[in-house]
Design a protein around this motif. Structure first.
Motif, PDB file in Angstrom:
ATOM      1  N   ARG A  38     -38.500  34.219   4.337  1.00 29.07           N
ATOM      2  CA  ARG A  38     -37.524  34.207   2.951  1.00 29.07           C
ATOM      3  C   ARG A  38     -38.447  34.231   1.773  1.00 29.07           C
ATOM      4  NH1 ARG A  38     -35.546  27.758   3.381  1.00 29.07           N
ATOM      5  NH2 ARG A  38     -37.707  26.869   2.604  1.00 29.07           N
ATOM      6  N   ARG A  45     -43.519  35.623   0.124  1.00 27.81           N
ATOM      7  CA  ARG A  45     -42.594  35.398   1.114  1.00 27.81           C
ATOM      8  C   ARG A  45     -42.930  34.641   2.463  1.00 27.81           C
ATOM      9  NH1 ARG A  45     -41.503  41.199   2.236  1.00 27.81           N
ATOM     10  NH2 ARG A  45     -40.032  41.225   0.828  1.00 27.81           N
ATOM     11  N   TYR A  93     -33.296  36.380   2.180  1.00 29.54           N
ATOM     12  CA  TYR A  93     -33.722  36.038   3.652  1.00 29.54           C
ATOM     13  C   TYR A  93     -33.874  37.557   4.106  1.00 29.54           C
ATOM     14  CZ  TYR A  93     -33.234  31.030   3.561  1.00 29.54           C
ATOM     15  OH  TYR A  93     -33.339  29.660   3.248  1.00 29.54           O
TER      16      TYR A  93
END
Length: 119
Positions: A38, A45, A93
């Motif tokens: 995510r 990330r 996500y």
């Protein structure tokens, strides 16, 4: 060519639940470890969860006990069931193949699915 298509995100209140799906193609899905990452605005990330080809799972500490990863090899799909959501879970996500070192195997990323948790 590998392709990941994520879906299932949305807007939910704190304490609520969502179930994300990721359809994969271009990879030998049944023998590939898959997972979720995510990325929140302004952040890099980060790893969320991994499931091996045999079904073994690993989670980031911040989702343990709240999120569950699963897979359906017949559908080339990996899922992320998210419960007890918090505002800090707000992010896009993504899924990808995940190595044993919890790093994405492919440089390619799908469009992701937005999860927004309101307080």
């Amino acid at each position: 060519q590998v392709q990941f298509v994520e879906s299932g995100g949305g807007l939910v209140q704190a304490g609520g639940s969502l179930k994300l799906s990721c359809a994969a193609s271009g990879t030998t899905f049944s023998i590939t470890a898959m997972g979720w990452f995510r990325q929140a605005p302004g952040n890099t990330r980060e790893f969320v969860a991994r499931i091996s080809s045999g079904g073994s799972t690993k989670y980031a500490d911040f989702v343990k006990g709240r999120f569950t990863i699963s897979r359906d090899n017949a559908k080339n799909t990996v899922y992320l069931e998210m419960n007890s959501l918090k505002p800090d879970d707000t992010a896009v996500y993504y899924c990808n193949s995940v190595s044993a070192l919890l790093v994405a195997r492919y440089d390619y990323w799908g469009q992701g699915t937005q999860v927004t948790v309101s307080s």
